[in-house]
Design a protein around this motif. Structure first.
Motif, PDB file in Angstrom:
ATOM      1  N   VAL A 131       0.824  -1.217   0.000  1.00 11.02           N
ATOM      2  CA  VAL A 131       0.000   0.000   0.000  1.00 11.02           C
ATOM      3  C   VAL A 131       0.859   1.269   0.000  1.00 11.02           C
ATOM      4  O   VAL A 131       2.046   1.231   0.317  1.00 11.02           O
ATOM      5  N   ASP A 132       0.229   2.371  -0.336  1.00 12.27           N
ATOM      6  CA  ASP A 132       0.922   3.667  -0.352  1.00 12.27           C
ATOM      7  C   ASP A 132       1.194   4.181   1.061  1.00 12.27           C
ATOM      8  O   ASP A 132       2.253   4.732   1.333  1.00 12.27           O
ATOM      9  N   HIS A 133       0.209   4.027   1.931  1.00 19.00           N
ATOM     10  CA  HIS A 133       0.311   4.544   3.293  1.00 19.00           C
ATOM     11  C   HIS A 133      -0.044   3.430   4.269  1.00 19.00           C
ATOM     12  O   HIS A 133      -1.098   2.796   4.126  1.00 19.00           O
ATOM     13  N   CYS A 134       0.805   3.194   5.252  1.00 17.53           N
ATOM     14  CA  CYS A 134       0.517   2.124   6.216  1.00 17.53           C
ATOM     15  C   CYS A 134       0.808   2.593   7.634  1.00 17.53           C
ATOM     16  O   CYS A 134       1.842   3.206   7.913  1.00 17.53           O
ATOM     17  N   ILE A 135      -0.128   2.310   8.511  1.00 15.44           N
ATOM     18  CA  ILE A 135       0.089   2.496   9.937  1.00 15.44           C
ATOM     19  C   ILE A 135       0.205   1.104  10.541  1.00 15.44           C
ATOM     20  O   ILE A 135      -0.742   0.308  10.484  1.00 15.44           O
ATOM     21  N   THR A 136       1.373   0.804  11.069  1.00 15.00           N
ATOM     22  CA  THR A 136       1.636  -0.513  11.640  1.00 15.00           C
ATOM     23  C   THR A 136       1.663  -0.386  13.151  1.00 15.00           C
ATOM     24  O   THR A 136       2.537   0.277  13.714  1.00 15.00           O
ATOM     25  N   THR A 137       0.700  -1.018  13.810  1.00 13.67           N
ATOM     26  CA  THR A 137       0.567  -0.849  15.262  1.00 13.67           C
ATOM     27  C   THR A 137       1.549  -1.724  16.040  1.00 13.67           C
ATOM     28  O   THR A 137       1.862  -1.426  17.191  1.00 13.67           O
ATOM     29  N   GLY A 138       2.000  -2.833  15.433  1.00 18.36           N
ATOM     30  CA  GLY A 138       3.062  -3.621  16.040  1.00 18.36           C
ATOM     31  C   GLY A 138       2.637  -4.696  17.009  1.00 18.36           C
ATOM     32  O   GLY A 138       3.469  -5.412  17.554  1.00 18.36           O
ATOM     33  N   SER A 139       1.317  -4.844  17.238  1.00 17.78           N
ATOM     34  CA  SER A 139       0.873  -5.880  18.182  1.00 17.78           C
ATOM     35  C   SER A 139      -0.488  -6.433  17.780  1.00 17.78           C
ATOM     36  O   SER A 139      -1.427  -5.680  17.521  1.00 17.78           O
ATOM     37  N   GLU A 140      -0.580  -7.763  17.723  1.00 17.32           N
ATOM     38  CA  GLU A 140      -1.874  -8.397  17.452  1.00 17.32           C
ATOM     39  C   GLU A 140      -2.817  -8.244  18.645  1.00 17.32           C
ATOM     40  O   GLU A 140      -4.032  -8.174  18.488  1.00 17.32           O
ATOM     41  N   THR A 141      -2.240  -8.182  19.858  1.00 19.73           N
ATOM     42  CA  THR A 141      -3.061  -8.035  21.056  1.00 19.73           C
ATOM     43  C   THR A 141      -3.804  -6.704  21.009  1.00 19.73           C
ATOM     44  O   THR A 141      -3.213  -5.660  20.757  1.00 19.73           O
ATOM     45  N   HIS A 142      -5.117  -6.760  21.236  1.00 17.52           N
ATOM     46  CA  HIS A 142      -5.993  -5.581  21.236  1.00 17.52           C
ATOM     47  C   HIS A 142      -5.937  -4.816  19.911  1.00 17.52           C
ATOM     48  O   HIS A 142      -6.246  -3.622  19.865  1.00 17.52           O
ATOM     49  N   SER A 143      -5.562  -5.492  18.825  1.00 21.33           N
ATOM     50  CA  SER A 143      -5.442  -4.798  17.544  1.00 21.33           C
ATOM     51  C   SER A 143      -6.789  -4.275  17.052  1.00 21.33           C
ATOM     52  O   SER A 143      -6.859  -3.175  16.487  1.00 21.33           O
ATOM     53  N   PHE A 144      -7.873  -5.029  17.274  1.00 18.95           N
ATOM     54  CA  PHE A 144      -9.182  -4.547  16.825  1.00 18.95           C
ATOM     55  C   PHE A 144      -9.590  -3.292  17.604  1.00 18.95           C
ATOM     56  O   PHE A 144     -10.153  -2.366  17.035  1.00 18.95           O
ATOM     57  N   ASP A 145      -9.312  -3.272  18.898  1.00 19.09           N
ATOM     58  CA  ASP A 145      -9.612  -2.074  19.692  1.00 19.09           C
ATOM     59  C   ASP A 145      -8.886  -0.863  19.105  1.00 19.09           C
ATOM     60  O   ASP A 145      -9.458   0.224  18.980  1.00 19.09           O
ATOM     61  N   THR A 146      -7.626  -1.064  18.756  1.00 22.22           N
ATOM     62  CA  THR A 146      -6.828   0.030  18.183  1.00 22.22           C
ATOM     63  C   THR A 146      -7.330   0.403  16.795  1.00 22.22           C
ATOM     64  O   THR A 146      -7.503   1.586  16.477  1.00 22.22           O
ATOM     65  N   PHE A 147      -7.585  -0.600  15.946  1.00 25.36           N
ATOM     66  CA  PHE A 147      -8.052  -0.328  14.582  1.00 25.36           C
ATOM     67  C   PHE A 147      -9.350   0.475  14.580  1.00 25.36           C
ATOM     68  O   PHE A 147      -9.508   1.428  13.821  1.00 25.36           O
ATOM     69  N   PHE A 148     -10.319   0.062  15.410  1.00 26.26           N
ATOM     70  CA  PHE A 148     -11.595   0.786  15.477  1.00 26.26           C
ATOM     71  C   PHE A 148     -11.348   2.252  15.825  1.00 26.26           C
ATOM     72  O   PHE A 148     -11.942   3.159  15.245  1.00 26.26           O
ATOM     73  N   MET A 149     -10.491   2.479  16.785  1.00 26.82           N
ATOM     74  CA  MET A 149     -10.199   3.836  17.237  1.00 26.82           C
ATOM     75  C   MET A 149      -9.542   4.657  16.113  1.00 26.82           C
ATOM     76  O   MET A 149      -9.922   5.814  15.870  1.00 26.82           O
ATOM     77  N   LEU A 150      -8.600   4.050  15.417  1.00 29.04           N
ATOM     78  CA  LEU A 150      -7.904   4.759  14.351  1.00 29.04           C
ATOM     79  C   LEU A 150      -8.814   5.002  13.147  1.00 29.04           C
ATOM     80  O   LEU A 150      -8.709   6.044  12.483  1.00 29.04           O
ATOM     81  N   LEU A 151      -9.713   4.067  12.876  1.00 23.52           N
ATOM     82  CA  LEU A 151     -10.652   4.261  11.766  1.00 23.52           C
ATOM     83  C   LEU A 151     -11.594   5.433  12.042  1.00 23.52           C
ATOM     84  O   LEU A 151     -12.001   6.137  11.117  1.00 23.52           O
ATOM     85  N   HIS A 152     -11.945   5.636  13.312  1.00 23.99           N
ATOM     86  CA  HIS A 152     -12.710   6.838  13.661  1.00 23.99           C
ATOM     87  C   HIS A 152     -11.949   8.084  13.215  1.00 23.99           C
ATOM     88  O   HIS A 152     -12.515   8.997  12.612  1.00 23.99           O
ATOM     89  N   MET A 153     -10.669   8.122  13.542  1.00 25.63           N
ATOM     90  CA  MET A 153      -9.857   9.290  13.185  1.00 25.63           C
ATOM     91  C   MET A 153      -9.791   9.476  11.666  1.00 25.63           C
ATOM     92  O   MET A 153      -9.931  10.590  11.161  1.00 25.63           O
TER      93      MET A 153
END
Length: 339
Positions: A131-153
């Motif tokens: 992809v052109d732009h990637c945000i890599t959070t670095g942890s599978e643990t709680h990844s959905f919690d983080t993804f949901f939050m970032l998708l809001h942004m």
């Protein structure tokens, strides 16, 4: 409070400290795309990650004039979508960064000149490189919690830049309160999650009903958790469609699980609830309205129901795993064989 398989400090580190730190990068990516110009947004995924996109498709359709489509990756690549072009923005998420259909769709979009963005947990994986732009959070643990939050942004930044969401600054300040709101909700719900798992450890069929921005969670939990991870028969039913077929299968001992949020579709859920409570003795209602989101305004609670609801459902998963002695990682076929 001791919560089974829940490390509070780790959750706050990954979601609050590290997750919220991506705000600047997200704004930089979205602002760059908006300055260049784009025609529409495609939210693309497979399984749990297409389900993760449905809340944001709903939010954009209900609150914005930006054209948006949520598309299942494999279907998207063969359908010759006439709205897709080099001016499209395509957004992907993946925990592993290796989901075949998602990686293939990202390459497909990029090769055709579209702008591609991904949220990925695992670094240096095929999706991060596609992809052109990637945000890599670095942890599978709680990844959905983080993804949901970032998708809001991401989504609300697009809306803000489209002149439709002047409350963006207040909104993102309240997004920063989400991790603590999730934590307090998890603690308040944990005993009920355990009680549900004990009661239903041998239940062989569940109806899960949702609507609005919780439809994605409904679809995902029935398919990815109950079916895939626990081998329990489950059906996800949209509240608006419940009375067109499925209601005929509700009897006294049918497990019906209602996921109630706080958006405009809540009356659709109320209608299902009124019906179900007359018929079945196995009705479970998980309602985000029952949980305090400290510091979060009434105006934004409905959007954050997605985050709260997913965290609550995740507690049920942990106790189902224990009560059924069935690890959430156990698979018969998925990634176990070629198909």
């Amino acid at each position: 409070m001791n919560v089974l398989k829940y490390d509070e400090e780790l959750f706050l580190k990954l979601v609050e400290k590290e997750g919220l730190a991506y705000r600047g990068k997200i704004e930089e990516i979205v602002d760059g795309i908006c300055n260049k110009g784009y025609s529409n947004i495609f939210l693309i995924g497979a399984g749990g990650t297409i389900a993760m996109m449905y809340p944001y498709e709903y939010i954009l359709k209900a609150n914005s004039t930006i054209e948006v489509q949520a598309q299942i990756a494999a279907e998207f690549m063969v359908m010759n979508n006439k709205r897709f072009s080099e001016d499209s923005v395509c957004i992907f998420t993946s925990v592993s960064g290796t989901t075949e259909e998602t990686v293939a769709a990202a390459k497909f979009c990029k090769e055709r000149g579209a702008t591609t963005i991904a949220l990925v947990a695992e670094p240096n994986t095929p999706l991060t490189q596609a992809v052109d732009h990637c945000i890599t959070t670095g942890s599978e643990t709680h990844s959905f919690d983080t993804f949901f939050m970032l998708l809001h942004m991401v989504v609300f930044r697009f809306m803000h830049n489209n002149g439709e969401f002047p409350q963006y600054e207040q909104f993102t300040e309240e997004v920063a309160l989400l991790p603590r709101a999730i934590l307090s909700s998890v603690k308040a719900f944990d005993a009920k999650a355990e009680e549900f798992a004990i009661k239903h450890k041998d239940t062989d069929y569940h109806m899960m009903v949702g609507s609005g921005n919780l439809w994605g969670n409904t679809y995902s939990y029935a398919m990815c958790i109950l079916e895939e991870m626990q081998w329990i028969h489950a059906k996800s039913i949209h509240a608006a469609e419940f009375f067109h077929g499925t209601l005929e299968l509700v009897v006294e001992d049918t497990s019906v699980i209602l996921l109630k949020g706080e958006d405009e579709t809540r009356p659709l859920m109320d209608r299902v609830e009124r019906f179900a409570e007359k018929i079945t003795k196995q009705l479970t209602v998980i309602d985000t309205k029952d949980f305090e989101m400290e510091g979060i305004s009434d105006e934004f609670r409905s959007h954050f129901s997605v985050n709260i609801n997913w965290a609550l459902l995740s507690r049920i998963s942990v106790y189902l795993e224990r009560e059924r002695n069935h690890p959430l990682t156990l698979r018969r076929y998925y990634r176990q064989m070629a198909y």
